[in-house]
Design a protein around this motif. Structure first.
Motif, mmCIF file in Angstrom:
data_model
loop_
_atom_site.group_PDB
_atom_site.id
_atom_site.type_symbol
_atom_site.label_atom_id
_atom_site.label_comp_id
_atom_site.label_asym_id
_atom_site.label_seq_id
_atom_site.Cartn_x
_atom_site.Cartn_y
_atom_site.Cartn_z
ATOM 1 N N ASP A 43 -1.381 14.795 19.656
ATOM 2 C CA ASP A 43 -0.288 13.951 19.466
ATOM 3 C C ASP A 43 -1.176 12.648 19.258
ATOM 4 O OD1 ASP A 43 2.023 12.653 19.900
ATOM 5 O OD2 ASP A 43 1.576 12.249 22.218
ATOM 6 N N ILE A 44 -0.364 11.634 18.622
ATOM 7 C CA ILE A 44 -1.029 10.372 18.399
ATOM 8 C C ILE A 44 0.038 9.451 18.862
ATOM 9 C CG2 ILE A 44 -0.055 10.425 16.156
ATOM 10 C CD1 ILE A 44 -2.229 8.412 15.213
ATOM 11 N N VAL A 45 -0.511 8.313 19.562
ATOM 12 C CA VAL A 45 0.158 7.167 20.318
ATOM 13 C C VAL A 45 -0.630 5.861 19.927
ATOM 14 C CG1 VAL A 45 1.633 8.649 21.751
ATOM 15 C CG2 VAL A 45 -0.717 7.403 22.359
ATOM 16 N N SER A 97 0.912 -1.214 0.118
ATOM 17 C CA SER A 97 0.084 0.052 -0.055
ATOM 18 C C SER A 97 0.690 1.299 -0.087
ATOM 19 C CB SER A 97 -1.139 -0.193 1.152
ATOM 20 O OG SER A 97 -0.299 0.250 2.480
ATOM 21 N N THR A 98 0.384 2.393 -0.131
ATOM 22 C CA THR A 98 1.188 3.780 -0.359
ATOM 23 C C THR A 98 1.729 3.982 0.993
ATOM 24 O OG1 THR A 98 -0.950 4.957 0.352
ATOM 25 C CG2 THR A 98 -0.573 4.444 -1.788
ATOM 26 N N GLY A 99 1.257 3.478 2.165
ATOM 27 C CA GLY A 99 1.995 4.051 3.479
ATOM 28 C C GLY A 99 2.016 5.249 3.958
ATOM 29 N N ILE A 100 0.760 6.125 3.367
ATOM 30 C CA ILE A 100 0.779 7.414 3.747
ATOM 31 C C ILE A 100 -0.509 7.613 4.698
ATOM 32 C CG2 ILE A 100 1.634 8.383 1.563
ATOM 33 C CD1 ILE A 100 -1.065 9.014 0.736
ATOM 34 N N GLY A 101 -1.326 6.722 5.111
ATOM 35 C CA GLY A 101 -2.293 6.840 6.044
ATOM 36 C C GLY A 101 -1.729 7.312 7.477
ATOM 37 N N LEU A 102 -1.211 6.629 8.017
ATOM 38 C CA LEU A 102 -0.775 7.075 9.421
ATOM 39 C C LEU A 102 0.238 8.149 9.361
ATOM 40 C CD1 LEU A 102 -0.169 3.793 11.312
ATOM 41 C CD2 LEU A 102 -2.038 5.196 11.642
ATOM 42 N N ALA A 103 0.947 8.297 8.298
ATOM 43 C CA ALA A 103 2.029 9.492 8.286
ATOM 44 C C ALA A 103 0.979 10.834 7.979
ATOM 45 C CB ALA A 103 2.774 9.332 7.099
ATOM 46 N N TYR A 104 -0.200 10.746 7.494
ATOM 47 C CA TYR A 104 -0.996 12.060 7.177
ATOM 48 C C TYR A 104 -1.565 11.972 8.440
ATOM 49 C CZ TYR A 104 -5.301 14.351 7.040
ATOM 50 O OH TYR A 104 -6.321 15.206 7.296
ATOM 51 N N VAL A 105 -2.017 10.987 9.244
ATOM 52 C CA VAL A 105 -2.768 11.358 10.845
ATOM 53 C C VAL A 105 -1.656 12.002 11.531
ATOM 54 C CG1 VAL A 105 -3.647 10.494 12.555
ATOM 55 C CG2 VAL A 105 -4.180 9.708 10.223
ATOM 56 N N LYS A 106 -0.397 11.542 11.456
ATOM 57 C CA LYS A 106 0.581 12.032 12.339
ATOM 58 C C LYS A 106 0.971 13.417 11.931
ATOM 59 C CE LYS A 106 4.163 11.844 15.288
ATOM 60 N NZ LYS A 106 4.247 11.956 16.862
ATOM 61 N N GLU A 107 0.965 13.634 10.851
ATOM 62 C CA GLU A 107 1.247 15.068 10.057
ATOM 63 C C GLU A 107 0.281 16.229 10.669
ATOM 64 O OE1 GLU A 107 3.558 18.236 8.640
ATOM 65 O OE2 GLU A 107 4.086 16.079 8.703
ATOM 66 N N ALA A 108 -1.030 15.803 10.351
ATOM 67 C CA ALA A 108 -2.137 16.583 10.689
ATOM 68 C C ALA A 108 -2.310 16.872 12.205
ATOM 69 C CB ALA A 108 -3.293 16.018 10.014
ATOM 70 N N VAL A 109 -2.012 15.707 13.058
ATOM 71 C CA VAL A 109 -2.463 15.886 14.378
ATOM 72 C C VAL A 109 -1.252 16.743 15.030
ATOM 73 C CG1 VAL A 109 -2.235 14.625 16.590
ATOM 74 C CG2 VAL A 109 -3.683 13.637 14.761
ATOM 75 N N THR A 110 -0.041 16.853 14.666
ATOM 76 C CA THR A 110 1.064 17.477 14.957
ATOM 77 C C THR A 110 0.859 19.120 14.648
ATOM 78 O OG1 THR A 110 2.594 15.857 14.834
ATOM 79 C CG2 THR A 110 3.414 18.108 14.778
ATOM 80 N N ASN A 111 0.205 19.368 13.425
ATOM 81 C CA ASN A 111 -0.091 20.608 12.870
ATOM 82 C C ASN A 111 -1.061 21.054 13.926
ATOM 83 O OD1 ASN A 111 1.849 20.385 10.726
ATOM 84 N ND2 ASN A 111 0.325 19.793 9.242
ATOM 85 N N PHE A 112 -2.115 20.299 14.301
ATOM 86 C CA PHE A 112 -3.080 20.761 15.172
ATOM 87 C C PHE A 112 -2.835 21.003 16.462
ATOM 88 C CE2 PHE A 112 -6.351 19.025 11.935
ATOM 89 C CZ PHE A 112 -6.598 19.990 11.453
ATOM 90 N N GLY A 113 -1.489 20.788 16.772
ATOM 91 C CA GLY A 113 -0.949 20.833 18.071
ATOM 92 C C GLY A 113 -1.421 19.694 19.119
ATOM 93 N N PHE A 144 -5.118 2.548 19.059
ATOM 94 C CA PHE A 144 -4.507 4.255 18.540
ATOM 95 C C PHE A 144 -5.310 5.318 19.291
ATOM 96 C CE2 PHE A 144 -2.692 1.588 15.397
ATOM 97 C CZ PHE A 144 -1.484 2.148 14.876
ATOM 98 N N SER A 145 -4.515 6.188 19.794
ATOM 99 C CA SER A 145 -5.255 7.310 20.548
ATOM 100 C C SER A 145 -4.528 8.600 20.018
ATOM 101 C CB SER A 145 -4.610 7.364 22.049
ATOM 102 O OG SER A 145 -5.294 6.061 22.622
ATOM 103 N N ILE A 146 -5.581 9.463 19.804
ATOM 104 C CA ILE A 146 -5.539 10.739 19.198
ATOM 105 C C ILE A 146 -5.682 11.958 20.321
ATOM 106 C CG2 ILE A 146 -5.800 12.735 17.437
ATOM 107 C CD1 ILE A 146 -6.191 10.499 15.216
ATOM 108 N N LYS A 147 -4.929 12.944 20.684
ATOM 109 C CA LYS A 147 -5.271 13.976 21.378
ATOM 110 C C LYS A 147 -5.059 15.347 20.620
ATOM 111 C CE LYS A 147 -4.526 11.843 26.064
ATOM 112 N NZ LYS A 147 -3.720 11.986 27.081
ATOM 113 N N LEU A 148 -6.099 16.057 20.765
ATOM 114 C CA LEU A 148 -6.357 17.270 19.983
ATOM 115 C C LEU A 148 -7.071 18.354 20.813
ATOM 116 C CD1 LEU A 148 -7.748 16.278 16.605
ATOM 117 C CD2 LEU A 148 -5.403 16.798 17.114
#
Length: 409
Positions: free
Chosen positions: A384-386, A366-382, A396-400
């Motif tokens: 975190d994802i773990v 697969s392209t391997g960009i799904g989680l990379a995008y999520v990580k990038e977007a979450v970081t830009n919003f200030g 998987f946990s996302i805090k925004l």
């Protein structure tokens, strides 16, 4: 209608005399006329009335109820005027205008049947000299009332089914549109990042041109051309980004939705996705805390990525649970799946662009960009994802920050 009405008319009884019958032909015709929309009532009414007479005469000849065709035709001929009058009155009143007025349609059907019955009785009086009493007329009115409003009830059931079908179709279209826009939103985030990178590379190329200008004029000109080409790429990307942003804004029927609607939408979409993969997955969700309406495409683009990954991580059957929490001005999304745990060696690279552990049937990654995008977007919003391996799966946990998701102002 031409076939059904004559058949339904044979379910009959004779309440007044041996010539006037009460059957199910009239309510059946009433129902079919309500369903007709583009065809004039008179034409099918005429052919249905003729079919009724032909059918009844044929039965008489086959069963031997009448001595000959002429007597049978004379006996049943008044029924032709009943059905034909019925259709003509529907056409005259133009019942199509009142399709949404159930009680009015019932009243029109009642009056139409009474007038049609009166026409049939009048023809019978002149041809067969048959009469009925006033009490029998009252009985006829009661029967007509019951039949008409039973038909209206069935008609309303048909309309309700049509409305539910339309609602389901519209809901599916809206879900599809929301997912398309959320995908565009995801691409727009990547494109915006590319614009920043292009701007940085343009500036560095121009700085390189200035540094080489005093040393090697040929190399400096190449650096300048490179800066110019990168600048053109940046301008093209800006135009694409502007178009995407406008499209997202214009197609956004509802930018903010309640968290319950959003989570249910994500679950509904991924239920269909799991079904398409031939997997039996049970989806559940829980919402804790007080939540405002959240930005649709931000939540969809982030959480749907995790939910889709959860579906893909489960081999054949399992569970996916989506949890939403709110505390200390932060929103937390947890997506749990009962699939296999993530190996220790992947923990440091799982959010890297291009990393994937998923391959199709032909062995293509697969392209391997799904989680990379999520990580990038979450970081830009200030945020975190773990992720955390559990004994029976992965979560998987996302805090925004809440202010990144709610409507400003």
């Amino acid at each position: 209608m031409i076939v059904t009405v004559p058949l339904a008319g044979e379910l009959k009884f004779y309440p007044f005399n041996e010539t006037f019958r009460i059957g199910f032909g009239a309510p059946t015709m009433f129902f079919f006329l309500l369903l007709l929309q583009k065809v004039p009532f008179i034409i099918p009414g005429f052919f249905t009335a003729a079919a009724v007479i032909f059918f009844r005469v044929t039965i008489d000849l086959v069963t031997g109820n009448m001595e000959n065709m002429v007597l049978s035709f004379q006996h049943h001929f008044p029924a032709f005027f009943f059905y034909f009058t019925y259709a003509c009155l529907f056409q005259l009143v133009d019942v199509k205008r009142f399709r949404n007025w159930s009680l009015l349609i019932g009243l029109i059907g009642l009056l139409t049947e009474l007038v049609s019955n009166g026409t049939e009785l009048l023809i019978e009086y002149f041809l067969l000299k048959s009469t009925i009493s006033f009490a029998e007329v009252i009985e006829m009115v009661k029967i007509a009332f019951v039949r008409c409003f039973i038909v209206v009830s069935f008609f309303n059931m048909v309309k309700l089914y049509e409305a539910q079908s339309r609602e389901k179709h519209i809901r599916e279209q809206n879900e599809h549109m929301l997912m398309l826009i959320s995908n565009l939103y995801e691409e727009a985030v990547y494109l915006k990042k590319t614009l920043k990178n292009a701007e940085t590379v343009t500036k560095e190329s121009y700085d390189l041109y200035r540094a080489l200008k005093e040393i090697d004029n040929g190399m400096s000109q190449r650096a300048l051309r490179m800066a110019g080409e990168i600048h053109e790429i940046k301008k093209d990307n800006q135009r694409i980004f502007a178009g995407l942003s406008k499209l997202i804004t214009n197609e956004s029927y509802k930018d903010y939705m309640s968290v319950a609607e959003l989570i249910q939408l994500i679950i509904h979409i991924n239920e269909k996705y799991s079904y398409s993969l031939g997997k039996h997955i049970v989806f559940t969700y829980s919402i804790k805390g007080n939540h405002s309406n959240y930005h649709v495409y931000t939540v969809l683009s982030l959480i749907n990525n995790l939910a889709a990954n959860a579906v893909e991580a489960i081999a054949e059957s399992g569970t996916v649970h989506v949890e939403l929490l709110e505390h200390d001005e932060m929103v937390e999304f947890n997506v749990y799946n009962s699939g296999s745990v993530i190996p220790e060696k992947y923990k440091k690279v799982i959010f890297e662009p291009g990393f994937t552990s998923k391959y199709d049937e032909r062995g293509n990654p697969s392209t391997g960009i799904g989680l990379a995008y999520v990580k990038e977007a979450v970081t830009n919003f200030g945020g975190d994802i773990v992720f955390e391996n559990q004994k029976d799966g992965v979560v998987f946990s996302i805090k925004l920050p809440t202010h990144q998701l709610i409507q400003k102002g």
